[in-house]
Design a protein around this motif. Structure first.
Motif, PDB file in Angstrom:
ATOM      1  N   MET A 152       0.808  -1.199   0.000  1.00 53.37           N
ATOM      2  CA  MET A 152       0.000   0.000   0.000  1.00 53.37           C
ATOM      3  C   MET A 152       0.850   1.260   0.000  1.00 53.37           C
ATOM      4  O   MET A 152       0.538   2.254  -0.617  1.00 53.37           O
TER       5      MET A 152
ATOM      6  N   LYS B  59       1.825   1.911  -3.572  1.00 55.97           N
ATOM      7  CA  LYS B  59       0.730   2.471  -4.361  1.00 55.97           C
ATOM      8  C   LYS B  59       0.548   3.954  -4.033  1.00 55.97           C
ATOM      9  O   LYS B  59       0.317   4.775  -4.908  1.00 55.97           O
ATOM     10  N   ALA B  60       0.624   4.294  -2.764  1.00 56.92           N
ATOM     11  CA  ALA B  60       0.446   5.683  -2.368  1.00 56.92           C
ATOM     12  C   ALA B  60       1.510   6.568  -2.983  1.00 56.92           C
ATOM     13  O   ALA B  60       1.233   7.668  -3.467  1.00 56.92           O
TER      14      ALA B  60
ATOM     15  N   TYR C 298      -4.321  -1.761   7.942  1.00 57.31           N
ATOM     16  CA  TYR C 298      -4.204  -2.783   6.902  1.00 57.31           C
ATOM     17  C   TYR C 298      -3.843  -4.150   7.459  1.00 57.31           C
ATOM     18  O   TYR C 298      -4.057  -5.172   6.789  1.00 57.31           O
TER      19      TYR C 298
ATOM     20  N   LEU D 164      -7.269  11.595  -0.638  1.00 56.63           N
ATOM     21  CA  LEU D 164      -7.068  10.280  -1.248  1.00 56.63           C
ATOM     22  C   LEU D 164      -6.563   9.249  -0.238  1.00 56.63           C
ATOM     23  O   LEU D 164      -6.912   8.075  -0.317  1.00 56.63           O
ATOM     24  N   THR D 165      -5.763   9.702   0.714  1.00 57.81           N
ATOM     25  CA  THR D 165      -5.257   8.784   1.738  1.00 57.81           C
ATOM     26  C   THR D 165      -6.410   8.130   2.486  1.00 57.81           C
ATOM     27  O   THR D 165      -6.411   6.917   2.744  1.00 57.81           O
TER      28      THR D 165
ATOM     29  N   ASP E  67      -9.525   7.964   1.351  1.00 61.80           N
ATOM     30  CA  ASP E  67     -10.335   7.188   0.404  1.00 61.80           C
ATOM     31  C   ASP E  67      -9.786   5.778   0.205  1.00 61.80           C
ATOM     32  O   ASP E  67     -10.544   4.822   0.017  1.00 61.80           O
ATOM     33  N   TYR E  68      -8.451   5.646   0.222  1.00 69.25           N
ATOM     34  CA  TYR E  68      -7.854   4.299   0.173  1.00 69.25           C
ATOM     35  C   TYR E  68      -8.412   3.441   1.312  1.00 69.25           C
ATOM     36  O   TYR E  68      -8.817   2.293   1.122  1.00 69.25           O
TER      37      TYR E  68
ATOM     38  N   ASN F 182     -11.013   0.134   1.178  1.00 73.50           N
ATOM     39  CA  ASN F 182     -10.608  -1.147   1.744  1.00 73.50           C
ATOM     40  C   ASN F 182     -11.616  -1.620   2.785  1.00 73.50           C
ATOM     41  O   ASN F 182     -11.985  -2.805   2.832  1.00 73.50           O
TER      42      ASN F 182
ATOM     43  N   TRP G 279     -11.377   9.168  -8.166  1.00 75.13           N
ATOM     44  CA  TRP G 279     -10.822   7.894  -7.731  1.00 75.13           C
ATOM     45  C   TRP G 279     -11.861   6.941  -7.163  1.00 75.13           C
ATOM     46  O   TRP G 279     -11.599   5.744  -7.049  1.00 75.13           O
TER      47      TRP G 279
ATOM     48  N   ASN H  84     -12.596   3.192  -7.940  1.00 77.80           N
ATOM     49  CA  ASN H  84     -11.727   2.120  -7.463  1.00 77.80           C
ATOM     50  C   ASN H  84     -12.255   1.475  -6.189  1.00 77.80           C
ATOM     51  O   ASN H  84     -11.810   0.389  -5.815  1.00 77.80           O
ATOM     52  N   GLY H  85     -13.175   2.149  -5.524  1.00 77.42           N
ATOM     53  CA  GLY H  85     -13.861   1.550  -4.391  1.00 77.42           C
ATOM     54  C   GLY H  85     -15.205   0.964  -4.795  1.00 77.42           C
ATOM     55  O   GLY H  85     -15.579  -0.138  -4.400  1.00 77.42           O
TER      56      GLY H  85
END
Length: 490
Positions: free
Chosen positions: A1, A4-5, A105, A134-135, A137-138, A142, A168, A171-172
């Motif tokens: 992760m 990706k970030a 995670y 965005l952090t 939203d990741y 998840n 973004w 992606n979710g």
């Protein structure tokens, strides 16, 4: 992760503002050493970065150095800088990111993830990091997927609704929608997939001068969201509505025609446009999608009044495909000695390239987190099985670029779970002179990456990228392997 970030942060640097631009510029400054430096140069850079840490005035300086050290594979030095930054900025982004990685995670259940998320937004409120939605939203994506996998659709939808970045959020939404579809919850899945489709379409159809990196990133998800949503309409026999969406899509993004071909075919059939449907199937078959053969033969017979001539027609399509592949692999041709290696397989046994001299060797560099790699594996399995009785051909799957400390267990679990009969080697031994793993020594810049090595130990073909088309991969591998069996003619 974390990887990706970092990748996405650099992708968006041009649109994010001055601080992020400086970060990207400083990272770019050291790219020559990161990508091509010797082990001594990397050690020297890591030492220099550690020496300058005491003079940092902002958290951004620490973050950039952490990212550089990560790219240099200097795990211990990276942790040292992280710990200094965490002590100096306990409420800062670095401490938050470590919490996300180590606590959120690593949480085993949805309930544990939800508890970690609650702690996250309490200690590091979103309002304090308004430039970094965005952090969060990741994390939300998840968490939503975790609840969707549990069958808890209401909570999954709730957390998706908390996402902030429109470019973004697909992606979710798309993974959750697909999970719900598999569970036959079409009612909940459909609006999620439609939202993702509409978002992608919005960015896809922006005037060219307004298409920044965010817009380009968002538009890449259009085919998958469109296909998933339109398949729902087709299943509900709403063929005309499905066709309207598809044909609008093909006008806006003709390059996505392949991804929409099957659902387009079904919609055309549903509205009685059989000749157009037949043309779609012909194109699919000619590209190696042999699973449509029964439908193609049936439609051929219906449109022509009999099956007469079909076999010749079928053979001509296969011949065309074979010739296209042969023309295509010419672009992949190369000739250079393959770097030797001696790596461990899943059983802990040593496997060297030198021991395979006299065989054509197919090397496939991959990682468990690499979706394009995983997407190609059914095709690679079919290709390997087609050479099961050929003692002159060896497939090796080079697991590389893994970041988790327990990567070996993850790899074994992945291979076992999917029942892949692959000979997997761990690409985790660094060259003592350069500090590079084999992927770097082979010149790999992105995965999946495949090399076809001839019986004399020379690389004859190099290809990147992937497809999920099993039949095409099988045919392509056959052409590559058979070409590599022949003497090199220059």
């Amino acid at each position: 992760m974390k990887v990706k970030a970092l990748t996405l942060a650099l992708l968006l640097a041009a649109t994010a503002g001055y601080a992020q631009q400086q970060t990207a510029n400083r990272y770019e400054q050291y790219l020559p050493i990161i990508e091509k430096g010797t082990l001594a140069q990397k050690d020297s850079l890591a030492k220099a970065l550690l020496a300058e840490v005491k003079g940092y005035k902002t958290e951004a300086d620490y973050r950039t150095t952490i990212n550089i050290l990560r790219s240099l594979d200097k795990e211990n030095e990276m942790v040292t800088v992280e710990n200094i930054a965490k002590k100096k900025y306990p409420k800062g982004a670095i401490t938050r990111d470590v919490f996300i990685t180590d606590v959120f995670y690593n949480a085993g259940t949805s309930t544990e993830k939800e508890k970690a998320y609650s702690e996250l937004i309490k200690k590091w409120p979103v309002k304090n990091f308004s430039e970094e939605p965005l952090t969060y939203d990741y994390v939300l994506a998840n968490l939503a997927q975790s609840f969707a996998n549990d069958g808890n659709a209401p909570k999954a939808v709730h957390y998706l609704g908390e996402m902030k970045e429109r470019f973004w959020r697909g992606n979710g939404y798309i993974p959750v929608g697909q999970i719900l579809l598999k569970a036959s919850d079409t009612t909940t899945a459909a609006p999620l997939l439609k939202t993702a489709m509409d978002d992608s379409y919005y960015y896809l159809t922006l005037p060219e001068e307004q298409k920044d990196n965010k817009a380009r990133f968002a538009s890449m998800g259009y085919a998958s969201s469109m296909s998933a949503y339109v398949n729902i309409l087709v299943a509900q026999k709403k063929y005309a509505e499905a066709l309207e969406y598809i044909e609008n899509a093909l006008k806006a993004a003709p390059e996505q025609a392949d991804g929409l071909a099957m659902v387009y075919y079904k919609s055309l059939m549903g509205t009685g446009r059989k000749l157009e449907a037949y043309n779609i199937l012909t194109k699919l078959y000619a590209k190696g999608q042999f699973a449509v053969e029964n439908d193609l033969k049936r439609l051929y017979t219906e449109l022509n009044g009999s099956v007469q001539g079909y076999e010749q027609f079928n053979a001509s399509l296969k011949a065309e495909l074979t010739q296209n592949i042969r023309d295509h692999i010419k672009e992949m041709a190369t000739f250079r000695p393959a770097p030797n290696f001696e790596l461990l397989n899943l059983k802990g046994e040593k496997v060297s390239l030198a021991s395979l001299k006299g065989k054509v060797v197919v090397l496939d560099f991959w990682a468990t987190w690499c979706q394009p790699c995983v997407r190609s594996f059914p095709g690679m399995k079919a290709a390997q099985e087609s050479y099961a009785n050929d003692k002159d051909v060896q497939f090796l799957f080079m697991n590389t670029w893994e970041r988790d400390k327990n990567y070996k267990e993850n790899v074994v679990s992945f291979i076992t779970k999917n029942n892949y009969p692959f000979e997997v080697l761990y690409d985790d031994q660094k060259d003592p002179q350069t500090g590079k793993v084999m992927a770097a020594q082979y010149g790999v810049n992105g995965i999946p990456a495949k090399f076809i090595i001839d019986k004399e130990g020379n690389i004859r073909y190099f290809l990147t990228g992937s497809t999920s088309n099993v039949d095409y991969i099988k045919l392509e591998m056959k052409e590559l392997i058979e070409a590599a069996k022949k003497p090199y003619k220059g």
